[in-house]
Design an enzyme around this catalytic site. Structure first.
Site: not given
Ligand code: FNR
Length: 378
Positions: A37, A141, A169, A178, A251, A307-309, A329-330
């Protein structure tokens, strides 16, 4: 220095400091449902890859014999002072990664003074996270509910709980295809649904025949249509302005025309983001569109990026290409998987230290000095 000094006493860090190994290390600590996930993306993963490829195409060109002994990483974004141009991105349902979930993240963020963006899909209530966050900077958010009463109630609770900036968002009005989650039929449901936002929201609950604890299915059946589909349009943004008195950030912006529309609509900022490749598979790498967007609207609104940092160098690249700050993020979710609060702290401190060292070694005394001239594209 701290790590090397502890190493003299035979102590090594609690888990890897290597951004390339962090995901694999977290994999060993999570079941396949939660791991995929977090780690997975939409479709064939093309956009997740594009995010990294976009970073790899840019390289830093270090400068020599410039005194960068003391660096200034601090910045202010929309009135929030931060020690470095880094925020924690909104990540929902964090209790699938660690039982302390968003509470652990809030505590780690507050201790490091890094702002946290709390997700609408949090496993803990707005009020619980606010309390855990103490003096920490709090942004909220919003997944924009279709029910205005629920929306107003959530915004009201967030404001009363000390959340200053609203991040709306736009790219997730339904979940994408997914495959990792589909193949496992994995639904990231949550530590006692009753405490999650907005299941815990009094207006949301009032719409249920019984309490969500008694009847999970009826709560879910009400939740899904409230957050899917969209009758939202640019014309509806004044509704949010009317009900939120702080800065508003959109966002999920990727097209330069949408960035212009955001600026014209009078919002205060945008996050250039493709949701970490979790929504439109085949979408552009987020960094690929950052320069044109920053050039178009950077003098009117704050341009943030995610996204990707993964590394300090990535932060430098995003800032040099026009971002005011980045959202991580991750990686911090993988930190959370390693024992909760200390794990988040380890990952975020590591990123900030890497940023500080890389910035100095590249010859910059501060993030304010970063311009496209710091980079070359290959
Ligand atoms: C997210 N992201 C996300 N964004 C948002 O606006 N609300 C949310 O609830 C979530 N939930 C969420 C869960 C999980 C498990 C992930 C991995 C991501 C997106 C997050 O805010 C962000 O845009 C990305 O994670 C950025 O990319 P990287 O850094 O993960 O590559």
């Amino acid at each position: 220095n701290e790590i090397y000094l502890q190493g003299l006493g035979g102590q090594v860090p609690p888990f890897t400091t290597n951004p390339n190994e962090l995901e694999e290390s977290a994999r060993g600590r999570l079941g396949p449902g939660p791991f995929w996930y977090v780690a997975g993306g939409a479709g064939a993963g093309a956009t997740m890859r594009a995010n990294r490829e976009a970073f790899d195409r840019w390289r830093i060109v270090p400068r020599m014999l410039r005194d960068a002994t003391i660096r200034h990483l601090g910045t202010t974004v929309l009135g929030t002072e931060m020690p470095a141009p880094v925020l924690l991105a909104p990540i929902g349902v964090q209790s699938i990664v660690h039982p302390d979930g968003e509470l652990a993240t809030a505590r780690a963020a507050a201790e490091l003074d890094v702002p946290m963006v709390l997700s609408t899909a949090s496993s803990y209530s707005i009020e619980e996270v606010a309390e855990a966050s103490g003096d920490g900077a709090r942004w909220f958010q919003l997944y924009w509910p279709n029910d205005d009463e629920v929306c107003m109630s959530i915004l009201d609770r967030a404001r009363k709980s000390g959340f200053r900036v609203l991040v709306v968002t736009l790219d997730t009005w339904t979940l994408a295809w997914r495959p990792h989650d589909l193949d496992q039929a994995y639904v990231p449901f949550i530590r006692g649904v009753g405490t999650a936002i907005p299941f815990s929201d009094p207006v949301f609950r009032a719409g249920l025949e019984r309490s969500p604890e008694e009847d999970l299915t009826s709560a879910v059946l009400r939740w899904v249509p409230m957050f899917t589909g969209t009758d939202k349009s640019w014309e509806r943004l004044p509704f949010l302005r009317e009900h939120w008195d702080g800065p508003i950030v959109l966002k999920g912006i990727l097209h330069v025309d949408d960035a212009r529309k955001a600026a014209d609509a009078g919002v205060d900022g945008i996050v250039v983001s493709n949701h970490g490749g979790r929504q439109v598979d085949g979408a552009v790498g987020a960094l690929d569109v950052l320069p044109e967007i920053a050039a178009a609207v950077g003098d009117r609104i704050e341009v943030l990026f995610d996204s990707g940092v993964r590394t300090g160098a990535d932060v430098i690249k995003a800032l040099a290409l026009g971002a005011r700050a980045v959202l991580l993020g991750r990686p911090y979710a993988y930190g959370l998987a390693h024992g909760g609060e200390p794990g988040v702290r380890h990952v975020v401190r590591g990123l900030l230290a890497d940023l500080d060292l890389t910035l100095g070694l590249a010859g910059f005394r501060g993030v304010a000095e970063l311009t496209p001239d710091a980079l070359r594209r290959f």
